[in-house]
Design a protein around this motif. Structure first.
Motif, mmCIF file in Angstrom:
data_model
loop_
_atom_site.group_PDB
_atom_site.id
_atom_site.type_symbol
_atom_site.label_atom_id
_atom_site.label_comp_id
_atom_site.label_asym_id
_atom_site.label_seq_id
_atom_site.Cartn_x
_atom_site.Cartn_y
_atom_site.Cartn_z
ATOM 1 N N THR A 17 -2.753 -12.947 0.737
ATOM 2 C CA THR A 17 -2.865 -13.203 -0.699
ATOM 3 C C THR A 17 -4.245 -12.810 -1.220
ATOM 4 N N LEU A 18 -5.293 -13.060 -0.423
ATOM 5 C CA LEU A 18 -6.634 -12.622 -0.830
ATOM 6 C C LEU A 18 -6.693 -11.098 -0.888
ATOM 7 N N LEU A 19 -6.126 -10.449 0.122
ATOM 8 C CA LEU A 19 -6.082 -8.987 0.162
ATOM 9 C C LEU A 19 -5.359 -8.435 -1.072
ATOM 10 N N THR A 20 -4.242 -9.066 -1.406
ATOM 11 C CA THR A 20 -3.426 -8.599 -2.533
ATOM 12 C C THR A 20 -4.115 -8.864 -3.866
ATOM 13 N N PHE A 33 -5.358 -8.055 -13.927
ATOM 14 C CA PHE A 33 -5.942 -9.373 -13.657
ATOM 15 C C PHE A 33 -4.902 -10.488 -13.658
ATOM 16 N N GLU A 34 -3.802 -10.294 -14.379
ATOM 17 C CA GLU A 34 -2.757 -11.329 -14.403
ATOM 18 C C GLU A 34 -2.116 -11.495 -13.024
ATOM 19 N N ILE A 35 -1.729 -10.365 -12.399
ATOM 20 C CA ILE A 35 -1.131 -10.441 -11.065
ATOM 21 C C ILE A 35 -2.187 -10.863 -10.041
ATOM 22 N N ALA A 36 -3.419 -10.387 -10.206
ATOM 23 C CA ALA A 36 -4.499 -10.792 -9.300
ATOM 24 C C ALA A 36 -4.665 -12.299 -9.306
ATOM 25 N N THR A 37 -4.643 -12.894 -10.493
ATOM 26 C CA THR A 37 -4.782 -14.344 -10.623
ATOM 27 C C THR A 37 -3.625 -15.064 -9.953
ATOM 28 N N PHE A 38 -2.408 -14.510 -10.093
ATOM 29 C CA PHE A 38 -1.228 -15.102 -9.441
ATOM 30 C C PHE A 38 -1.448 -15.201 -7.934
ATOM 31 N N PHE A 39 -1.947 -14.137 -7.317
ATOM 32 C CA PHE A 39 -2.131 -14.151 -5.859
ATOM 33 C C PHE A 39 -3.352 -14.957 -5.434
ATOM 34 N N TYR A 40 -4.378 -15.031 -6.287
ATOM 35 C CA TYR A 40 -5.486 -15.948 -5.992
ATOM 36 C C TYR A 40 -4.979 -17.391 -5.949
ATOM 37 N N ASP A 41 -4.096 -17.722 -6.897
ATOM 38 C CA ASP A 41 -3.514 -19.066 -6.911
ATOM 39 C C ASP A 41 -2.690 -19.319 -5.650
ATOM 40 N N LYS A 42 -1.948 -18.291 -5.209
ATOM 41 C CA LYS A 42 -1.171 -18.422 -3.973
ATOM 42 C C LYS A 42 -2.100 -18.646 -2.777
ATOM 43 N N MET A 43 -3.254 -17.986 -2.808
ATOM 44 C CA MET A 43 -4.223 -18.160 -1.731
ATOM 45 C C MET A 43 -4.718 -19.604 -1.691
ATOM 46 N N VAL A 44 -5.024 -20.162 -2.850
ATOM 47 C CA VAL A 44 -5.493 -21.549 -2.910
ATOM 48 C C VAL A 44 -4.417 -22.495 -2.386
ATOM 49 N N GLU A 56 8.495 -12.613 -1.552
ATOM 50 C CA GLU A 56 9.570 -12.944 -0.610
ATOM 51 C C GLU A 56 9.058 -12.956 0.829
ATOM 52 N N ILE A 57 8.227 -11.974 1.180
ATOM 53 C CA ILE A 57 7.675 -11.930 2.539
ATOM 54 C C ILE A 57 6.723 -13.104 2.762
ATOM 55 N N LEU A 58 5.922 -13.424 1.747
ATOM 56 C CA LEU A 58 5.024 -14.579 1.859
ATOM 57 C C LEU A 58 5.823 -15.865 2.076
ATOM 58 N N SER A 59 6.955 -15.988 1.412
ATOM 59 C CA SER A 59 7.806 -17.179 1.584
ATOM 60 C C SER A 59 8.310 -17.286 3.020
ATOM 61 N N LYS A 60 8.678 -16.143 3.606
ATOM 62 C CA LYS A 60 9.132 -16.151 5.004
ATOM 63 C C LYS A 60 8.008 -16.610 5.929
ATOM 64 N N LEU A 61 6.787 -16.168 5.641
ATOM 65 C CA LEU A 61 5.644 -16.603 6.449
ATOM 66 C C LEU A 61 5.378 -18.094 6.274
ATOM 67 N N TYR A 80 0.783 -1.236 0.000
ATOM 68 C CA TYR A 80 0.000 0.000 0.000
ATOM 69 C C TYR A 80 0.818 1.291 0.000
ATOM 70 N N ALA A 81 1.971 1.285 0.665
ATOM 71 C CA ALA A 81 2.645 2.552 0.945
ATOM 72 C C ALA A 81 3.896 2.795 0.110
ATOM 73 N N GLU A 82 4.296 1.833 -0.702
ATOM 74 C CA GLU A 82 5.490 1.990 -1.527
ATOM 75 C C GLU A 82 5.137 1.651 -2.974
ATOM 76 N N PRO A 83 6.031 1.997 -3.911
ATOM 77 C CA PRO A 83 5.832 1.496 -5.279
ATOM 78 C C PRO A 83 5.753 -0.030 -5.257
ATOM 79 N N ILE A 84 4.741 -0.580 -5.877
ATOM 80 C CA ILE A 84 4.458 -2.016 -5.769
ATOM 81 C C ILE A 84 5.606 -2.840 -6.345
ATOM 82 N N ASN A 85 6.068 -3.796 -5.547
ATOM 83 C CA ASN A 85 7.146 -4.699 -5.953
ATOM 84 C C ASN A 85 6.669 -6.125 -5.697
ATOM 85 N N GLN A 86 6.250 -6.798 -6.769
ATOM 86 C CA GLN A 86 5.680 -8.137 -6.632
ATOM 87 C C GLN A 86 6.678 -9.114 -6.019
#
Length: 377
Positions: free
Chosen positions: A338-341, A351-362, A320-325, A309-315
């Motif tokens: 991932t749902l939030l993202t 929609f391409e990046i949205a789909t990537f994070f939906y897949d991560k959520m699943v 990387e943070i999700l991997s640490k979690l 939210y607060a910086e230029p978006i860096n996928q």
């Protein structure tokens, strides 16, 4: 010649001390602790009772750390780490009830460190000795702590099974109001995961009423926080914001370790309302408190929200943070983030990046469903 106290006399007093600990009655627990420490010096030699005393000292400090993280009661006290080392040394020789306590209390410590898989592993080892436990309140404690850990790992049905067993016992024992309120919080959390929001609200109203009657501001803060989360889940962001801010005010007054969690939830609610500047300030306050309390989990979660939210978006940074979690098995937070993202990028029409994070959520949901495989037998 000085009279030597029988160890059985001191053992009875330690049992009474533990009863006060479980009731969160700090003044009574402090008095009994001091009496036990005095009497142990005059007691006949008893190796196992000394181990029992060490275990109870450890449990006493866990209670104080929960109630007052700001050192109020800790003058000239050994640290948790020092106590942990002391109770670990005799592990191989322990049997029966002492072995149960050693595993159970260690599980409580690991839970406080947010090492939920480790906590459950120790609880399961304690469960192998639970047939030595005849006190029904101790049985309730065991079910409560298991339910709490399984809730944090999103093992919702298992958590609900244990918490209802605990609550049934606490309901019969009016001196354990604090644990009853905490049990209601766990039930509410499970109802949120089941998406039965209205049922959760019914229990929260009772929990808030009991918390105010008991005069425990920490519990009032938790009740307000849970109300905020419930309305957040229901999509009523303004109501959620109101309750979360009330929880934070009490948290700041009491210097509660729950503050990073409250700021994290408030930040999300504010960002969803497009209150970007206020959300950024909440994030900043959350990071300060997370660092202050050495809360690595919420440092990671806050960092994720900053990147989103607060910086230029860096996928790549988000992944990387999700991997640490994922490495620390925090799949429930991975699912939430991932749902939030995904929804964030969907609003941006990417929609391409949205789909990537939906897949991560699943993927995270699948890991949650496989949760039992994380625990050793």
């Amino acid at each position: 010649m000085d009279q030597v106290l029988p160890s059985s006399h001191v053992g009875v007093k330690i049992n009474e001390w533990y009863r006060m600990i479980r009731q969160f009655s700090v003044p009574d627990a402090e008095i009994l602790k001091a009496e036990v420490e005095h009497e142990i010096k005059e007691m006949e030699e008893d190796e196992y009772l000394l181990i029992y005393y060490s275990l109870m000292t450890f449990r006493h400090q866990l209670m104080l750390d929960y109630l007052d993280p700001e050192v109020k009661y800790r003058t000239d006290r050994p640290t948790i780490i020092e106590l942990l080392d002391k109770i670990e040394k005799p592990q191989k020789t322990l049997t029966g009830l002492l072995k149960y306590y050693s595993q159970f209390f260690r599980g409580m410590y690991e839970f406080d460190q947010k090492q939920y898989v480790e906590a459950i592993n120790f609880y399961r080892k304690a469960e192998m000795e639970i047939h030595f436990v005849t006190d029904e309140i101790e049985q309730a404690e065991f079910h409560f702590k298991l339910a709490e850990a399984y809730y944090n790992m999103k093992q919702t049905h298992v958590s609900m099974h244990h918490i209802l067993k605990a609550l049934e016992i606490y309901d019969r024992n009016p001196l354990y109001t604090v644990r009853k309120i905490q049990s209601l919080f766990v039930i509410v959390g499970n109802y949120l995961d089941f998406k039965h929001y209205e049922k959760g609200l019914e229990h929260l109203e009772e929990a808030l009423k009991l918390s105010k009657e008991s005069g425990h501001k920490r519990l009032v803060s938790s009740a307000l926080y849970n109300l905020g989360e419930s309305y957040h889940y229901m999509g009523q962001e303004e109501k959620a914001e109101t309750y979360l801010k009330q929880a934070i005010e009490i948290g700041k007054e009491m210097k509660l370790r729950t503050l990073p969690h409250s700021y994290y939830s408030l930040s999300i609610v504010l960002f969803k309302q497009k209150k970007t500047a206020e959300a950024g300030q909440a994030l900043k306050e959350g990071l300060i408190t997370a660092v202050k309390y050495d809360d690595n989990l919420f440092c990671l979660l806050t960092e994720f929200l900053y990147v989103l939210y607060a910086e230029p978006i860096n996928q790549d940074s988000l992944v990387e943070i999700l991997s640490k979690l994922e490495n620390i098995h925090m799949y429930s937070y991975v699912e939430e983030l991932t749902l939030l993202t995904a929804n964030f990028f969907k609003e941006m029409k990417d929609f391409e990046i949205a789909t990537f994070f939906y897949d991560k959520m699943v993927e995270s949901q699948l890991q949650i469903q496989r949760g039992d495989c994380l625990y050793e037998y």
